[in-house]
Design a protein around this motif. Structure first.
Motif, PDB file in Angstrom:
ATOM      1  N   GLY A 264       0.959  -1.094   0.177  1.00  0.00           N
ATOM      2  CA  GLY A 264       0.027  -0.025  -0.108  1.00  0.00           C
ATOM      3  C   GLY A 264       0.874   1.110  -0.019  1.00  0.00           C
ATOM      4  O   GLY A 264       0.188   2.516  -0.194  1.00  0.00           O
ATOM      5  N   GLY A 265       2.007   0.977   0.211  1.00  0.00           N
ATOM      6  CA  GLY A 265       3.029   2.271   0.022  1.00  0.00           C
ATOM      7  C   GLY A 265       3.167   2.872  -1.217  1.00  0.00           C
ATOM      8  O   GLY A 265       2.713   2.358  -2.263  1.00  0.00           O
ATOM      9  N   ARG A 266       3.692   3.956  -1.199  1.00  0.00           N
ATOM     10  CA  ARG A 266       3.615   4.893  -2.545  1.00  0.00           C
ATOM     11  C   ARG A 266       4.976   5.813  -3.020  1.00  0.00           C
ATOM     12  O   ARG A 266       5.299   6.470  -1.653  1.00  0.00           O
ATOM     13  N   VAL A 267       5.675   5.674  -4.023  1.00  0.00           N
ATOM     14  CA  VAL A 267       6.444   6.672  -4.285  1.00  0.00           C
ATOM     15  C   VAL A 267       5.946   7.555  -5.297  1.00  0.00           C
ATOM     16  O   VAL A 267       5.589   7.233  -6.443  1.00  0.00           O
ATOM     17  N   VAL A 268       6.264   8.994  -5.051  1.00  0.00           N
ATOM     18  CA  VAL A 268       5.798  10.030  -5.972  1.00  0.00           C
ATOM     19  C   VAL A 268       7.168  10.551  -6.506  1.00  0.00           C
ATOM     20  O   VAL A 268       7.999  10.914  -5.648  1.00  0.00           O
ATOM     21  N   THR A 269       7.628  10.634  -7.637  1.00  0.00           N
ATOM     22  CA  THR A 269       8.728  11.011  -8.231  1.00  0.00           C
ATOM     23  C   THR A 269       8.709  11.826  -9.458  1.00  0.00           C
ATOM     24  O   THR A 269       7.865  11.643 -10.100  1.00  0.00           O
ATOM     25  N   ILE A 270       9.325  12.859  -9.257  1.00  0.00           N
ATOM     26  CA  ILE A 270       9.219  14.060 -10.110  1.00  0.00           C
ATOM     27  C   ILE A 270      10.345  13.996 -11.368  1.00  0.00           C
ATOM     28  O   ILE A 270      11.478  14.271 -10.768  1.00  0.00           O
ATOM     29  N   GLU A 271       9.890  14.130 -12.370  1.00  0.00           N
ATOM     30  CA  GLU A 271      11.038  14.281 -13.465  1.00  0.00           C
ATOM     31  C   GLU A 271      10.767  15.284 -14.601  1.00  0.00           C
ATOM     32  O   GLU A 271       9.847  15.447 -15.185  1.00  0.00           O
ATOM     33  N   ALA A 272      11.748  16.149 -14.827  1.00  0.00           N
ATOM     34  CA  ALA A 272      11.417  17.130 -15.842  1.00  0.00           C
ATOM     35  C   ALA A 272      11.714  17.002 -17.296  1.00  0.00           C
ATOM     36  O   ALA A 272      10.953  17.387 -18.124  1.00  0.00           O
ATOM     37  N   GLU A 273      12.335  15.970 -17.510  1.00  0.00           N
ATOM     38  CA  GLU A 273      12.577  15.491 -18.921  1.00  0.00           C
ATOM     39  C   GLU A 273      11.707  14.377 -19.249  1.00  0.00           C
ATOM     40  O   GLU A 273      12.032  13.191 -18.794  1.00  0.00           O
ATOM     41  N   PRO A 274      10.865  14.675 -20.293  1.00  0.00           N
ATOM     42  CA  PRO A 274       9.747  13.534 -20.770  1.00  0.00           C
ATOM     43  C   PRO A 274      10.588  12.263 -21.172  1.00  0.00           C
ATOM     44  O   PRO A 274       9.937  11.336 -20.727  1.00  0.00           O
ATOM     45  N   HIS A 275      11.950  12.369 -21.992  1.00  0.00           N
ATOM     46  CA  HIS A 275      12.323  11.171 -22.114  1.00  0.00           C
ATOM     47  C   HIS A 275      12.876  10.337 -20.917  1.00  0.00           C
ATOM     48  O   HIS A 275      12.997   9.135 -20.975  1.00  0.00           O
ATOM     49  N   ASN A 276      13.657  11.173 -20.047  1.00  0.00           N
ATOM     50  CA  ASN A 276      13.967  10.390 -18.821  1.00  0.00           C
ATOM     51  C   ASN A 276      12.654   9.891 -18.288  1.00  0.00           C
ATOM     52  O   ASN A 276      12.761   8.617 -17.654  1.00  0.00           O
TER      53      ASN A 276
ATOM     54  N   ASP B 135       3.308  -0.348 -10.205  1.00  0.00           N
ATOM     55  CA  ASP B 135       2.281  -0.152  -9.317  1.00  0.00           C
ATOM     56  C   ASP B 135       2.241   0.575  -8.161  1.00  0.00           C
ATOM     57  O   ASP B 135       1.171   1.334  -7.608  1.00  0.00           O
ATOM     58  N   ARG B 136       3.362   0.845  -7.405  1.00  0.00           N
ATOM     59  CA  ARG B 136       3.608   1.665  -6.398  1.00  0.00           C
ATOM     60  C   ARG B 136       4.240   3.109  -6.624  1.00  0.00           C
ATOM     61  O   ARG B 136       4.650   3.621  -5.602  1.00  0.00           O
ATOM     62  N   VAL B 137       4.522   3.428  -7.836  1.00  0.00           N
ATOM     63  CA  VAL B 137       5.517   4.405  -8.087  1.00  0.00           C
ATOM     64  C   VAL B 137       4.358   5.333  -8.988  1.00  0.00           C
ATOM     65  O   VAL B 137       4.031   4.747 -10.279  1.00  0.00           O
ATOM     66  N   GLU B 138       4.432   6.615  -8.957  1.00  0.00           N
ATOM     67  CA  GLU B 138       3.927   7.575  -9.716  1.00  0.00           C
ATOM     68  C   GLU B 138       4.981   8.497 -10.234  1.00  0.00           C
ATOM     69  O   GLU B 138       5.583   9.298  -9.396  1.00  0.00           O
ATOM     70  N   VAL B 139       5.342   8.541 -11.676  1.00  0.00           N
ATOM     71  CA  VAL B 139       6.135   9.155 -12.124  1.00  0.00           C
ATOM     72  C   VAL B 139       5.496  10.714 -12.448  1.00  0.00           C
ATOM     73  O   VAL B 139       4.427  10.419 -13.738  1.00  0.00           O
ATOM     74  N   ARG B 140       5.593  11.612 -12.114  1.00  0.00           N
ATOM     75  CA  ARG B 140       5.108  12.772 -12.070  1.00  0.00           C
ATOM     76  C   ARG B 140       5.966  13.825 -13.232  1.00  0.00           C
ATOM     77  O   ARG B 140       6.859  14.179 -12.712  1.00  0.00           O
ATOM     78  N   GLU B 141       5.587  14.074 -14.190  1.00  0.00           N
ATOM     79  CA  GLU B 141       6.336  14.806 -15.193  1.00  0.00           C
ATOM     80  C   GLU B 141       6.332  16.343 -15.323  1.00  0.00           C
ATOM     81  O   GLU B 141       5.187  16.783 -15.209  1.00  0.00           O
ATOM     82  N   GLY B 142       7.166  17.002 -15.090  1.00  0.00           N
ATOM     83  CA  GLY B 142       7.241  18.464 -15.096  1.00  0.00           C
ATOM     84  C   GLY B 142       8.150  18.970 -14.188  1.00  0.00           C
ATOM     85  O   GLY B 142       9.173  18.027 -13.547  1.00  0.00           O
ATOM     86  N   ARG B 143       8.400  20.406 -14.075  1.00  0.00           N
ATOM     87  CA  ARG B 143       9.660  20.800 -13.068  1.00  0.00           C
ATOM     88  C   ARG B 143       9.077  20.691 -11.723  1.00  0.00           C
ATOM     89  O   ARG B 143       7.619  21.186 -11.508  1.00  0.00           O
ATOM     90  N   GLY B 144      10.111  20.631 -10.774  1.00  0.00           N
ATOM     91  CA  GLY B 144       9.688  20.346  -9.528  1.00  0.00           C
ATOM     92  C   GLY B 144       8.868  21.732  -8.943  1.00  0.00           C
ATOM     93  O   GLY B 144       7.850  21.464  -8.275  1.00  0.00           O
ATOM     94  N   ALA B 145       9.153  22.679  -9.635  1.00  0.00           N
ATOM     95  CA  ALA B 145       8.807  24.058  -9.046  1.00  0.00           C
ATOM     96  C   ALA B 145       7.157  24.172  -9.443  1.00  0.00           C
ATOM     97  O   ALA B 145       6.246  24.659  -8.878  1.00  0.00           O
ATOM     98  N   ASP B 146       6.618  23.171 -10.465  1.00  0.00           N
ATOM     99  CA  ASP B 146       5.267  23.325 -10.892  1.00  0.00           C
ATOM    100  C   ASP B 146       4.429  22.270 -10.419  1.00  0.00           C
ATOM    101  O   ASP B 146       3.450  22.397 -10.044  1.00  0.00           O
ATOM    102  N   VAL B 147       5.426  20.831 -10.315  1.00  0.00           N
ATOM    103  CA  VAL B 147       4.661  19.752  -9.741  1.00  0.00           C
ATOM    104  C   VAL B 147       4.500  19.971  -8.235  1.00  0.00           C
ATOM    105  O   VAL B 147       3.403  19.178  -7.626  1.00  0.00           O
ATOM    106  N   LEU B 148       5.481  20.306  -7.365  1.00  0.00           N
ATOM    107  CA  LEU B 148       5.497  20.183  -6.125  1.00  0.00           C
ATOM    108  C   LEU B 148       3.928  20.848  -5.249  1.00  0.00           C
ATOM    109  O   LEU B 148       3.412  20.316  -4.563  1.00  0.00           O
ATOM    110  N   PRO B 149       3.826  22.209  -5.789  1.00  0.00           N
ATOM    111  CA  PRO B 149       2.656  22.631  -4.993  1.00  0.00           C
ATOM    112  C   PRO B 149       1.172  21.947  -5.499  1.00  0.00           C
ATOM    113  O   PRO B 149       0.364  21.859  -4.650  1.00  0.00           O
TER     114      PRO B 149
END
Ligand code: DHB
Ligand code: MG
Length: 226
Positions: A90-102, A117-131
């Protein structure tokens, strides 16, 4: 050759020590090796954390009983896999990556490791995704390993998105020793600004460790939210 006992580390000796400690303490793993190989194959920078540091992150997450982990800077998901494998059901990692290819390569590597299943890759700049993460359940561990210029900003978000006791780790705080220089460019300035936050901001209690390994001379800051 006899084994000299150097007073100062040489690159040859610290690489031997890194190989010895890694070979002794870090079990070989196909999915982790594949995520490292994918960096060169995909033309990405080969700047994933060293295996001993990946396992340090994994152990810190387990020591902290982390259920929700936030990572800023996914690259090929090498550290992400280490963190995901530390989670309880039931645990989760949210990981933020700015480069679409990465992000695309990371998703493939996470699937191969069986943790998609337990990792969500959020594409975008940290400054935009974190809020956009505000208001969710607090994170139990935050790993900051992205553009060094933004370390202070990322630490502010780590404090906002965590809770008292949240573990915060910052990669690359030594930069081959350049961290002691006040005119070493924007990245080192960013590292120093992050360390100043860890010193001055009452939300943090922090320390730092220098590392000598296959990635060279660098270090990690480790903090807790007060
Ligand atoms: C760089 C970034 C990293 O996160 C790292 O671990 C090593 C180097 C860099 O941008 O040069
Ligand atoms: Mg790094």
């Amino acid at each position: 050759m006899a084994h000299p006992s150097p007073h100062d580390p040489t690159a040859e000796r610290w690489n031997d020590v890194d190989a010895y400690l890694t070979g002794t303490l870090v079990a070989p793993d196909e999915a982790l090796s594949a995520s490292i190989a994918s960096l060169a194959d995909e033309g990405m920078p080969e700047i994933e954390v060293a295996p001993l540091t990946g396992k340090l992150l994994h152990l810190l997450a387990r020591i902290a009983d982390a259920r929700r982990v936030l990572e800023v800077g996914t690259l090929g998901a090498y550290s992400t896999i280490w963190l995901a494998r530390a989670l309880p059901a039931g645990g989760r990692v949210v990981t933020i990556e700015a480069e679409p290819h990465n992000a695309e390569v990371a998703r493939r590597n996470l699937a191969r490791a069986g943790v998609a299943d337990r990792v969500e890759v959020r594409e975008g700049r940290g400054a935009d995704v974190l809020p956009t993460l505000a208001g969710d359940e607090p994170f139990d561990l935050v790993f900051i390993d992205a553009d060094k210029e933004s370390n202070a900003l990322y630490l502010d978000w780590a404090a906002r998105l965590g809770r008292p006791g949240t573990v915060v780790v910052v990669d690359n705080v030594v930069r081959s020793g350049h961290v002691v220089e006040t005119d070493a460019g924007a990245q080192v300035d960013g590292v120093r600004a992050g360390l100043a936050v860890l010193r001055d901001d009452p939300r943090f209690e922090a320390t730092a460790l220098q590392t000598l390994d296959r990635k060279g001379w660098d270090g990690v800051a480790i903090a807790i939210l007060v």
